[in-house]
Design an enzyme around this catalytic site. Sequence first.
Site, PDB file in Angstrom:
ATOM      1  N   GLN A 256       0.829  -1.203   0.000  1.00 53.03           N
ATOM      2  CA  GLN A 256       0.000   0.000   0.000  1.00 53.03           C
ATOM      3  C   GLN A 256       0.865   1.255   0.000  1.00 53.03           C
ATOM      4  O   GLN A 256       0.593   2.229  -0.706  1.00 53.03           O
ATOM      5  CB  GLN A 256      -0.904   0.010   1.228  1.00 53.03           C
ATOM      6  CG  GLN A 256      -1.932   1.111   1.236  1.00 53.03           C
ATOM      7  CD  GLN A 256      -2.870   0.995   0.058  1.00 53.03           C
ATOM      8  OE1 GLN A 256      -3.375  -0.064  -0.256  1.00 53.03           O
ATOM      9  NE2 GLN A 256      -3.102   2.101  -0.620  1.00 53.03           N
ATOM     10  N   HIS A 259       2.116   3.025  -3.254  1.00 55.45           N
ATOM     11  CA  HIS A 259       1.213   3.773  -4.140  1.00 55.45           C
ATOM     12  C   HIS A 259       1.594   5.245  -4.208  1.00 55.45           C
ATOM     13  O   HIS A 259       1.405   5.893  -5.230  1.00 55.45           O
ATOM     14  CB  HIS A 259      -0.238   3.636  -3.667  1.00 55.45           C
ATOM     15  CG  HIS A 259      -0.928   2.415  -4.188  1.00 55.45           C
ATOM     16  ND1 HIS A 259      -1.196   2.216  -5.520  1.00 55.45           N
ATOM     17  CD2 HIS A 259      -1.408   1.327  -3.544  1.00 55.45           C
ATOM     18  CE1 HIS A 259      -1.806   1.055  -5.681  1.00 55.45           C
ATOM     19  NE2 HIS A 259      -1.942   0.497  -4.499  1.00 55.45           N
ATOM     20  N   GLU A 323     -10.634   1.929   1.943  1.00 58.57           N
ATOM     21  CA  GLU A 323     -10.683   1.534   0.534  1.00 58.57           C
ATOM     22  C   GLU A 323     -10.463   0.020   0.420  1.00 58.57           C
ATOM     23  O   GLU A 323     -11.209  -0.686  -0.249  1.00 58.57           O
ATOM     24  CB  GLU A 323      -9.598   2.287  -0.240  1.00 58.57           C
ATOM     25  CG  GLU A 323      -9.505   1.887  -1.708  1.00 58.57           C
ATOM     26  CD  GLU A 323      -8.278   2.492  -2.369  1.00 58.57           C
ATOM     27  OE1 GLU A 323      -8.256   2.527  -3.619  1.00 58.57           O
ATOM     28  OE2 GLU A 323      -7.338   2.918  -1.675  1.00 58.57           O
ATOM     29  N   HIS A 324      -9.412  -0.476   1.065  1.00 60.19           N
ATOM     30  CA  HIS A 324      -9.105  -1.904   1.103  1.00 60.19           C
ATOM     31  C   HIS A 324      -9.145  -2.359   2.561  1.00 60.19           C
ATOM     32  O   HIS A 324      -8.540  -1.717   3.422  1.00 60.19           O
ATOM     33  CB  HIS A 324      -7.714  -2.191   0.553  1.00 60.19           C
ATOM     34  CG  HIS A 324      -7.459  -1.650  -0.815  1.00 60.19           C
ATOM     35  ND1 HIS A 324      -6.817  -0.451  -1.038  1.00 60.19           N
ATOM     36  CD2 HIS A 324      -7.768  -2.145  -2.041  1.00 60.19           C
ATOM     37  CE1 HIS A 324      -6.736  -0.227  -2.334  1.00 60.19           C
ATOM     38  NE2 HIS A 324      -7.294  -1.237  -2.972  1.00 60.19           N
ATOM     39  N   ASP A 357      -6.031  -6.041  -6.881  1.00 60.65           N
ATOM     40  CA  ASP A 357      -5.503  -4.938  -7.677  1.00 60.65           C
ATOM     41  C   ASP A 357      -5.268  -5.349  -9.126  1.00 60.65           C
ATOM     42  O   ASP A 357      -5.319  -4.507 -10.025  1.00 60.65           O
ATOM     43  CB  ASP A 357      -4.173  -4.454  -7.081  1.00 60.65           C
ATOM     44  CG  ASP A 357      -4.371  -3.472  -5.943  1.00 60.65           C
ATOM     45  OD1 ASP A 357      -5.515  -3.058  -5.712  1.00 60.65           O
ATOM     46  OD2 ASP A 357      -3.378  -3.122  -5.281  1.00 60.65           O
ATOM     47  N   HIS A 416     -51.162  18.722 -12.231  1.00 58.89           N
ATOM     48  CA  HIS A 416     -50.877  17.295 -12.097  1.00 58.89           C
ATOM     49  C   HIS A 416     -52.189  16.523 -11.878  1.00 58.89           C
ATOM     50  O   HIS A 416     -52.412  15.473 -12.491  1.00 58.89           O
ATOM     51  CB  HIS A 416     -49.948  17.036 -10.902  1.00 58.89           C
ATOM     52  CG  HIS A 416     -48.504  17.348 -11.162  1.00 58.89           C
ATOM     53  ND1 HIS A 416     -48.054  18.617 -11.432  1.00 58.89           N
ATOM     54  CD2 HIS A 416     -47.410  16.542 -11.187  1.00 58.89           C
ATOM     55  CE1 HIS A 416     -46.745  18.586 -11.610  1.00 58.89           C
ATOM     56  NE2 HIS A 416     -46.329  17.331 -11.466  1.00 58.89           N
TER      57      HIS A 416
END
Length: 432
Positions: A256, A259, A323-324, A357, A416
């Site tokens: 991680q 990244h 996220e993960h 991934d 209406h």
Amino acid sequence: MEILSYPDRREWPRLTARAMASQASQVSATVRSIMDDVASRGDEAIREYELRFTGSSLADLAVSDEEIERSASLLSPALRHAIESAAQNIAAFHRAEIPAPVTLETQPGVMCMQRPVAIERVGLYIPGGNSPLFSTVLMLAVPAVIAGCPYIELCTPAGPDGSIHPAILYAAKVAGVGRIFRTGGAQAIAAMTFGTESIPRVDKIFGPGNRYVMEAKQQATLHGCAIDMPAGPSEVLVIADSNANPTFVASDFLSQAEHGPDSQSILLTTSEKLLDILPGVIDEMLDALPRRDMMLHSLDHSRLILMHDDDEMMEFSNQYAPEHLILNHRDADRLCGNVRNAGSVFIGPWSPESAGDYASGTNHTLPTSGYARAYSGVNIDSFMKKITFQKLTAEGIATLAPVVVAMAEAESLDAHALAAKVRTSAGNQILQ
């Protein structure tokens, strides 16, 4: 890394906060200037930004069919096979996600339907730079093709010589995308938002990027262009118990961290032994990796947290909304039932984040920065909209009209109500 034992719940808001990029207002102003410039000057502005930011002097923004075809010869057979295998798994999973049409008669004479329809024009942004993310080409292009989007274009930055990494081109070819343009950064997002002489505008933009790209995507929504989701730096939260292999946990942390410097890794554990061992294992593995210096910046705002029990770990995780989420725990399957907020979950010791991934089949374009509380990751629905239809018979409007009229008149929307009343009168004549 920050190491904490049994933090008070009053600290949780700080511990679940992300590392926010500085100078946000300056980024916003810079991006707004680029967006306005591309909207005004089109290709001319794109070429100037590419020359300034990448050193590329581009005569033709479009990648030719010949360049795409030639990409296969520039890759090893092993990498070509890997791309093809990953594409097959991604395609298989996303085909299974295709929604079925809905047809339901809610009451006699009132038929309601819903039909999924592909978005007509989608733009895919693929970062280049230090990591040409050809895996993201597959994650975005494969479902776009399966969804049936009639027009798909891809923007990615070129190198100083104007070339695109051949793996990006080959992945696009495997996925079925042939419209590729050499531009990156905020200027690429602007081109897809407004359209230029070479790059057509799109209805929705997908893909990750740096903070300038993310800001440009946010600003694109102010000009009638949808985006996949808000996003920020990548992140992982690992829940591990005393059975977890420290080497596995350390590798998840470091995968991680590479990244980018703003990425964040968090460990939650009930094991004091793992908490003591892990920093040394991380340091040892880190020294053997080429991106060590950059990864240290990420680890500066990563955390190892000792907690009382599984329930507390899951409560913290759901508040963080990672996220993960990796569940490296003897009872990982049970803990899955308590996951409320996460982009993608990796269950058990043999499920690294890198599997998702690249090649397991699920999508790796996921909500970050806590947006997993409200957003899904990219999936087949991301490339579709669902249109509802209704068809009423004379009998249907006759029975439904009293409900419509009562509600419309209560809202003071008399026209209406009138639309239902006039049909009731005409319908009664038919029914008689």
